[in-house]
Design an enzyme around this catalytic site. Structure first.
Site, mmCIF file in Angstrom:
data_model
loop_
_atom_site.group_PDB
_atom_site.id
_atom_site.type_symbol
_atom_site.label_atom_id
_atom_site.label_comp_id
_atom_site.label_asym_id
_atom_site.label_seq_id
_atom_site.Cartn_x
_atom_site.Cartn_y
_atom_site.Cartn_z
ATOM 1 N N SER A 142 0.858 -1.195 0.000
ATOM 2 C CA SER A 142 0.000 0.000 0.000
ATOM 3 C C SER A 142 0.891 1.241 0.000
ATOM 4 O O SER A 142 2.071 1.153 0.383
ATOM 5 C CB SER A 142 -0.857 -0.021 1.272
ATOM 6 O OG SER A 142 -1.482 1.225 1.482
ATOM 7 N N TYR A 155 -1.537 0.007 10.701
ATOM 8 C CA TYR A 155 -1.565 -0.391 9.277
ATOM 9 C C TYR A 155 -0.226 -0.081 8.612
ATOM 10 O O TYR A 155 0.345 -0.920 7.908
ATOM 11 C CB TYR A 155 -2.716 0.351 8.588
ATOM 12 C CG TYR A 155 -2.999 -0.082 7.160
ATOM 13 C CD1 TYR A 155 -3.330 -1.396 6.852
ATOM 14 C CD2 TYR A 155 -2.954 0.842 6.115
ATOM 15 C CE1 TYR A 155 -3.602 -1.777 5.534
ATOM 16 C CE2 TYR A 155 -3.231 0.471 4.803
ATOM 17 C CZ TYR A 155 -3.552 -0.849 4.521
ATOM 18 O OH TYR A 155 -3.823 -1.231 3.220
HETATM 19 P P1 NAP Z 1 -11.233 -6.373 1.434
HETATM 20 O O1 NAP Z 1 -12.198 -5.875 0.447
HETATM 21 O O2 NAP Z 1 -11.536 -6.201 2.888
HETATM 22 O O3 NAP Z 1 -10.892 -7.901 1.153
HETATM 23 C C1 NAP Z 1 -9.902 -8.512 1.962
HETATM 24 C C2 NAP Z 1 -9.925 -10.003 1.758
HETATM 25 O O4 NAP Z 1 -8.931 -10.583 2.633
HETATM 26 C C3 NAP Z 1 -11.257 -10.626 2.128
HETATM 27 O O5 NAP Z 1 -11.570 -11.665 1.223
HETATM 28 C C4 NAP Z 1 -11.000 -11.184 3.527
HETATM 29 O O6 NAP Z 1 -11.890 -12.258 3.713
HETATM 30 C C5 NAP Z 1 -9.536 -11.622 3.412
HETATM 31 N N1 NAP Z 1 -8.849 -11.734 4.695
HETATM 32 C C6 NAP Z 1 -8.734 -10.770 5.650
HETATM 33 N N2 NAP Z 1 -8.078 -11.258 6.713
HETATM 34 C C7 NAP Z 1 -7.753 -12.538 6.430
HETATM 35 C C8 NAP Z 1 -7.078 -13.559 7.142
HETATM 36 N N3 NAP Z 1 -6.619 -13.359 8.379
HETATM 37 N N4 NAP Z 1 -6.934 -14.767 6.548
HETATM 38 C C9 NAP Z 1 -7.412 -15.002 5.300
HETATM 39 N N5 NAP Z 1 -8.059 -14.066 4.573
HETATM 40 C C10 NAP Z 1 -8.233 -12.847 5.149
HETATM 41 O O7 NAP Z 1 -9.807 -5.656 1.204
HETATM 42 P P2 NAP Z 1 -9.145 -5.047 -0.131
HETATM 43 O O8 NAP Z 1 -9.382 -3.593 -0.120
HETATM 44 O O9 NAP Z 1 -9.500 -5.845 -1.299
HETATM 45 O O10 NAP Z 1 -7.601 -5.236 0.260
HETATM 46 C C11 NAP Z 1 -6.795 -6.261 -0.267
HETATM 47 C C12 NAP Z 1 -5.339 -5.875 -0.008
HETATM 48 O O11 NAP Z 1 -5.065 -4.632 -0.635
HETATM 49 C C13 NAP Z 1 -5.004 -5.685 1.473
HETATM 50 O O12 NAP Z 1 -3.725 -6.209 1.745
HETATM 51 C C14 NAP Z 1 -4.999 -4.177 1.635
HETATM 52 O O13 NAP Z 1 -4.160 -3.760 2.694
HETATM 53 C C15 NAP Z 1 -4.464 -3.765 0.284
HETATM 54 N N6 NAP Z 1 -4.788 -2.394 -0.102
HETATM 55 C C16 NAP Z 1 -6.096 -1.978 -0.124
HETATM 56 C C17 NAP Z 1 -6.375 -0.656 -0.465
HETATM 57 C C18 NAP Z 1 -7.784 -0.109 -0.479
HETATM 58 O O14 NAP Z 1 -7.956 1.116 -0.455
HETATM 59 N N7 NAP Z 1 -8.805 -0.952 -0.551
HETATM 60 C C19 NAP Z 1 -5.321 0.206 -0.811
HETATM 61 C C20 NAP Z 1 -4.019 -0.265 -0.800
HETATM 62 C C21 NAP Z 1 -3.764 -1.564 -0.442
HETATM 63 P P3 NAP Z 1 -12.308 -12.836 5.144
HETATM 64 O O15 NAP Z 1 -12.572 -11.681 6.041
HETATM 65 O O16 NAP Z 1 -13.477 -13.675 4.819
HETATM 66 O O17 NAP Z 1 -11.129 -13.649 5.564
#
Ligand code: NAP
Length: 239
Positions: A142, A155
């Site tokens: 990120s 974070y």
């Molecule tokens: P999201 O919509 O919340 O999806 C996250 C996924 O990870 C879900 O399927 C969740 O499913 C799974 N997960 C969370 N904790 C877990 C665990 N302990 N074990 C296994 N699975 C787990 O998040 P996203 O925005 O797509 O983010 C994905 C990645 O991108 C993350 O690493 C985040 O830090 C990064 N990111 C996001 C953004 C943003 O603005 N959205 C920006 C930069 C980087 P369950 O809860 O069912 O396990």
């Protein structure tokens, strides 16, 4: 790399960026291993993917912050799909709060999932990649892994540490033809952003999870002799 018939494992595949990655990679003809904690999300995604695309989809329900669960998931997906051609460490959580107000258990959970979870899954998958002398590991970090901000100590700590782990591992395993990459998106329109209160302004102008999937696939498709070390992707004009 032609992704047709390749085995690609995605953590956090149930929602957001991970789900968009699964859809985009199935379209490319990759066989998929999907990991998250919510089996309903994975079952629904598997059904949707296999209805449309002629690819193999295997799911593993696991909390990657628990070492035994992460290892069991990797073994089960390796049994179904063979050694992984690519592992995309995408699962992560984000909660913001001041240094003093944030509950220490929540603070610790960020490191356990965003750093140790990646470490456990990667540690389990790496030996087979080294044995085959090929593989790709893409860590979804990120902008919070490059810059601190108020209320982001948990974070940012987890994502800064992930950047250090990524670069060190890349240096260690490039001699085995294994490419290790960190992608650093800014805010993406996903449930995580919504829950963390990051979605502001016009959603349609925001970066979408499909955009991050496109960059990830571009990184995988680079000639084997090169790899993307890090790459940022930002919304062009959010206002
Ligand atoms: P999201 O919509 O919340 O999806 C996250 C996924 O990870 C879900 O399927 C969740 O499913 C799974 N997960 C969370 N904790 C877990 C665990 N302990 N074990 C296994 N699975 C787990 O998040 P996203 O925005 O797509 O983010 C994905 C990645 O991108 C993350 O690493 C985040 O830090 C990064 N990111 C996001 C953004 C943003 O603005 N959205 C920006 C930069 C980087 P369950 O809860 O069912 O396990």
């Amino acid at each position: 790399m032609d992704l047709r018939g390749k085995s690609v494992v995605i953590t956090g595949a149930g929602k957001g960026i991970g789900k968009a990655l699964a859809l985009a990679l199935a379209k490319e003809g990759a066989n998929l291993g999907l990991i998250s904690r919510t089996s309903g999300d994975l079952e629904a995604l598997k059904a949707a993917l296999t209805e449309v695309y002629d690819v193999k989809v295997s799911i593993a329900v696991a909390d990657i912050s628990v070492q035994e669960e992460a290892e069991r998931a990797v073994v089960s997906l390796q049994n179904d799909l063979g050694a992984f051609d690519a592992l995309i460490n995408n699962a992560g959580v984000a909660q913001f709060g001041t240094f003093l107000e944030m509950d220490p258990a929540d603070w610790r959970r960020h490191l356990e999932i965003n750093l140790f979870g990646v470490y456990y899954v990667t540690r389990a998958a790496l030996p087979a990649m080294i044995e085959r002398s090929s593989g790709n590991i893409i860590n979804i970090s990120s902008t919070a892994g490059e810059r601190g901000f108020a209320t982001g100590s948990a974070y940012c700590s987890s994502k800064f540490a992930l950047m250090g782990m990524t670069e060190s591992l890349a240096q260690e395993v490039r001699k085995h033809n294994i490419r290790v990459t960190a992608l650093t998106p800014s805010t993406v329109n996903t449930p995580l952003a919504e829950n963390a209160g990051l979605k502001i302004g016009d959603e349609d102008r925001m970066m979408q999870p499909e955009d991050v999937a496109e960059l990830t696939i571009a990184a995988l498709k680079l000639p084997d002799r090169v790899f993307l070390k890090t790459a940022g992707i930002w919304t062009t004009n959010p206002q």
